[in-house]
Motif scaffolding. Structure first.
Motif, mmCIF file in Angstrom:
data_model
loop_
_atom_site.group_PDB
_atom_site.id
_atom_site.type_symbol
_atom_site.label_atom_id
_atom_site.label_comp_id
_atom_site.label_asym_id
_atom_site.label_seq_id
_atom_site.Cartn_x
_atom_site.Cartn_y
_atom_site.Cartn_z
ATOM 1 N N GLU A 119 63.932 37.974 19.485
ATOM 2 C CA GLU A 119 64.832 37.841 20.629
ATOM 3 C C GLU A 119 65.367 39.202 21.034
ATOM 4 N N ASN A 120 65.252 39.496 22.344
ATOM 5 C CA ASN A 120 65.632 40.818 22.860
ATOM 6 C C ASN A 120 67.112 40.839 23.222
ATOM 7 N N THR A 121 67.979 40.869 22.201
ATOM 8 C CA THR A 121 69.423 40.970 22.401
ATOM 9 C C THR A 121 70.000 41.881 21.322
ATOM 10 N N PHE A 122 71.132 42.483 21.621
ATOM 11 C CA PHE A 122 71.865 43.253 20.614
ATOM 12 C C PHE A 122 73.319 43.351 21.028
ATOM 13 N N ILE A 123 74.171 43.700 20.036
ATOM 14 C CA ILE A 123 75.608 43.876 20.261
ATOM 15 C C ILE A 123 76.027 45.170 19.598
ATOM 16 N N ILE A 124 76.770 45.982 20.318
ATOM 17 C CA ILE A 124 77.344 47.217 19.769
ATOM 18 C C ILE A 124 78.857 47.034 19.712
ATOM 19 N N LEU A 125 79.427 47.259 18.517
ATOM 20 C CA LEU A 125 80.866 47.123 18.309
ATOM 21 C C LEU A 125 81.444 48.515 18.060
ATOM 22 N N TYR A 126 82.422 48.893 18.883
ATOM 23 C CA TYR A 126 83.054 50.203 18.754
ATOM 24 C C TYR A 126 84.333 50.073 17.922
ATOM 25 N N GLU A 127 84.819 51.236 17.415
ATOM 26 C CA GLU A 127 85.909 51.232 16.442
ATOM 27 C C GLU A 127 87.219 50.708 17.023
ATOM 28 N N HIS A 128 87.402 50.768 18.354
ATOM 29 C CA HIS A 128 88.627 50.281 18.972
ATOM 30 C C HIS A 128 88.535 48.807 19.379
ATOM 31 N N GLY A 129 87.412 48.143 19.064
ATOM 32 C CA GLY A 129 87.249 46.739 19.399
ATOM 33 C C GLY A 129 86.495 46.491 20.693
ATOM 34 N N LEU A 130 85.892 47.525 21.258
ATOM 35 C CA LEU A 130 85.104 47.366 22.482
ATOM 36 C C LEU A 130 83.736 46.790 22.116
ATOM 37 N N ILE A 131 83.303 45.773 22.858
ATOM 38 C CA ILE A 131 82.038 45.093 22.585
ATOM 39 C C ILE A 131 81.108 45.269 23.791
ATOM 40 N N TRP A 132 79.890 45.679 23.463
ATOM 41 C CA TRP A 132 78.854 45.816 24.495
ATOM 42 C C TRP A 132 77.707 44.889 24.096
ATOM 43 N N SER A 133 77.489 43.832 24.911
ATOM 44 C CA SER A 133 76.437 42.856 24.654
ATOM 45 C C SER A 133 75.346 43.023 25.698
ATOM 46 N N ASN A 134 74.090 42.996 25.246
ATOM 47 C CA ASN A 134 72.958 43.248 26.138
ATOM 48 C C ASN A 134 71.881 42.198 25.900
ATOM 49 N N PHE A 135 71.285 41.717 27.035
ATOM 50 C CA PHE A 135 70.198 40.743 26.985
ATOM 51 C C PHE A 135 69.067 41.242 27.872
ATOM 52 N N ARG A 136 67.860 40.932 27.474
ATOM 53 C CA ARG A 136 66.692 41.155 28.341
ATOM 54 C C ARG A 136 66.225 39.801 28.816
ATOM 55 N N LEU A 137 66.362 39.560 30.155
ATOM 56 C CA LEU A 137 66.164 38.237 30.729
ATOM 57 C C LEU A 137 65.023 38.234 31.734
ATOM 58 N N ASN A 138 64.396 37.068 31.834
ATOM 59 C CA ASN A 138 63.481 36.762 32.927
ATOM 60 C C ASN A 138 64.140 35.680 33.775
ATOM 61 N N VAL A 139 64.401 35.988 35.046
ATOM 62 C CA VAL A 139 65.204 35.117 35.898
ATOM 63 C C VAL A 139 64.400 34.742 37.139
ATOM 64 N N LYS A 140 64.494 33.482 37.516
ATOM 65 C CA LYS A 140 63.951 32.995 38.790
ATOM 66 C C LYS A 140 65.125 32.459 39.599
ATOM 67 N N ALA A 141 65.375 33.073 40.731
ATOM 68 C CA ALA A 141 66.550 32.747 41.546
ATOM 69 C C ALA A 141 66.124 32.493 42.987
ATOM 70 N N PRO A 142 66.927 31.771 43.765
ATOM 71 C CA PRO A 142 66.541 31.423 45.140
ATOM 72 C C PRO A 142 66.696 32.590 46.105
ATOM 73 N N CYS A 143 65.994 32.484 47.214
ATOM 74 C CA CYS A 143 66.056 33.457 48.304
ATOM 75 C C CYS A 143 66.347 32.718 49.602
ATOM 76 N N LYS A 144 67.002 33.416 50.496
ATOM 77 C CA LYS A 144 67.305 32.870 51.815
ATOM 78 C C LYS A 144 66.145 33.196 52.741
ATOM 79 N N MET A 145 65.415 32.155 53.131
ATOM 80 C CA MET A 145 64.221 32.315 53.954
ATOM 81 C C MET A 145 64.538 31.965 55.408
ATOM 82 N N ASP A 146 64.441 32.929 56.272
ATOM 83 C CA ASP A 146 64.566 32.713 57.713
ATOM 84 C C ASP A 146 63.315 33.298 58.353
#
Length: 498
Positions: free
Chosen positions: A149-176
């Motif tokens: 699974e292509n995910t990871f979390i980086i935790l910094y010493e002050h409590g800052l959290i950086w979460s990252n995902f690699r996604l494949n997304v299919k989303a709608p488009c406005k067709m005119d």
């Protein structure tokens, strides 16, 4: 002198003490070993298990990190766009989605760890509080697994959290598709927190919200722009934050110019070749017109096969419809020409019959004059010819052929001696005798004014050759006017770069 000496000693005393301390440190303190010199702060040198256990002790995943709400910063790294489908009205892309928030409960600065941040696997995310962000308008989305699974979390010493995902997304488009194939398409990704409203989670875009990791190249579209926006929507149970990013794609119309516009133009032009054929080549002209119409219909259907069945008229539809009309008009022109040609043949046959009839009259009168053994004067000839013409019944005023009463048929009939001329003139005064007395005056006035209104010696007969010659000019000229109007109107309506 003695006072000056002691003042000098007091002034230099701090310097002497520092020097003595450095000398003693060099000779008294132990030297660092090789193990101490080679020591580095690595992942293996940190006991992550103890750190995680210490951080998650008395940690409640249901509580917000901060009572007044959490600000979640999001950003996108677009790896690539797979394609856009007009039939389903959506687009597919691969993104690296990041979300950043602060959770003071996960600060590990007090644990005196030799690093400022630690990288954790995706299972750690199930043990902490998360904003539960989602792509609310996606048709389908999944995390890449290649193979893990292509995910990871980086935790910094002050409590800052950086979460990252690699996604494949299919989303709608406005067709005119009203401007197809000179249209542009807008596709959107909308992010929301699925579990928390605005009072609990607020979505914010990063300073650099979208990063294109590579140039987007699609066979049919060009990515011309992207933009981000922030909205707040009201739901039955509260107000939610929404962050959306909009991608604008412009269609590449070069394919349609070479596969639709140019071939149809040549098809329309080729249908005009029949104007140069002889009028009697009816079969060849019909074959040319019908084959052009079928070719145009096939080209139009080939384009529509890859488009959704919309009810409004597209830009290409206007072009195709007028092209069909132009080819259909050539077939109508062929029908008119054939009808005129048939009338011309009928008139030629009628004139031949009339000439043959007049020849028979001349021969009959010639035989009669020979029987009388003498030459007959001009008035006598007309008296002899009169009974023959009086055999014809007078025209009825109620018949549909009343227009034939005005027709004058004049033919010169010469006797063998060439002295007499016979003239056939149907009576033009007969209609006046049949009209009522009040209408006779109006009819005489109309007959008196008709010569003034009409153009003398003007032949209004239209022949098939004249229609063909007129079509040679009118059809190309009208097609040129249509092209100028078409391209001017749609180029002014175009809301995208050329």
């Amino acid at each position: 002198m003695r006072g000056d000496y002691w003042s000098w000693v007091r002034s230099t005393r701090p310097i002497l003490l520092q020097f003595a301390f450095i000398i003693s440190a060099l000779f008294v303190l132990p030297r660092p070993t090789d193990a101490t010199l080679n020591y580095r702060c690595t992942r293996n040198s940190i006991n992550l298990g103890q750190i995680i256990d210490a951080l998650l002790k008395d940690y409640d995943t249901h509580l917000l990190p901060e009572a007044e709400g959490v600000n979640v910063t999001i950003e996108l790294h677009v790896q690539g766009i797979s394609g856009i489908s007009e039939i389903t009205g959506d687009f597919e892309l691969d993104i690296m989605y990041s979300e950043i928030w602060l959770d003071p409960r996960l600060s590990f600065k007090h644990l005196n760890v030799c690093t400022t941040n630690i990288t954790l696997k995706s299972d750690f995310k199930n043990k902490i509080w998360t904003p539960d962000t989602c792509i609310i308008n996606s048709k389908d989305s999944k995390i890449h697994s290649s193979p893990s699974e292509n995910t990871f979390i980086i935790l910094y010493e002050h409590g800052l959290i950086w979460s990252n995902f690699r996604l494949n997304v299919k989303a709608p488009c406005k067709m005119d598709l009203k401007m197809f194939p000179f249209d542009s398409i807008q596709c959107q990704l909308q992010f929301e927190s699925y579990s928390f409203n605005t009072a609990e989670v607020r979505l914010l875009w990063h300073d650099i919200p979208v990063t294109m990791m590579e140039k987007v190249e699609l066979p049919d579209f060009d990515l011309i722009s992207w933009s981000t926006d922030h909205q707040r929507l009201e739901y039955p149970n509260g107000v939610w934050d929404r962050a959306q990013v909009k991608f604008t794609f412009a269609r590449r119309y070069g394919f349609y110019l070479f596969q639709s516009y140019f071939p149809t133009s040549l098809t329309v032009i080729s249908s005009w070749v029949g104007f140069f054929f002889d009028v009697r080549s009816v079969s060849a002209r019909i074959t040319l017109g019908v084959s052009s119409l079928l070719a145009l219909t096939f080209q139009f259907g080939n384009v529509l096969r890859h488009l959704p069945r919309v009810s409004y008229i597209k830009c290409l539809d206007v072009w195709m419809i007028f092209s069909v009309i132009f080819i259909f008009c050539t077939l109508v022109e062929l029908a008119i020409v054939c009808q005129l040609n048939r009338w011309e043949r009928e008139r030629q046959i009628g004139s031949k019959v009339l000439g043959h009839w007049l020849n028979q009259i001349r021969k009959t009168r010639s035989k009669d004059t020979r029987k009388n053994n003498g030459e007959i004067e001009g008035p006598k000839k007309r008296n002899l010819l009169k009974p023959i013409y009086q055999e014809q019944p007078p025209p009825s005023p109620t018949s549909n052929d009343s227009s034939n009463n005005i027709l004058k048929v004049r033919n010169a009939l010469k006797a063998p001696d060439g002295a007499a001329v016979a003239t056939i003139v149907p009576s033009e005064e007969e209609p006046l005798h049949n009209l009522p007395s009040k209408k006779k005056k109006w009819w005489s006035r109309i007959q008196a004014r008709l010569p003034k209104l009409s153009i003398p010696d003007m032949d209004w007969t239209i022949t098939s050759v004249q229609v063909d010659r007129c079509s040679m000019i009118m059809f190309p000229l009208s097609f040129l006017v249509f092209n100028i109007t078409y391209w001017c109107i749609y180029f002014t309506k175009m809301d995208r770069p050329m």
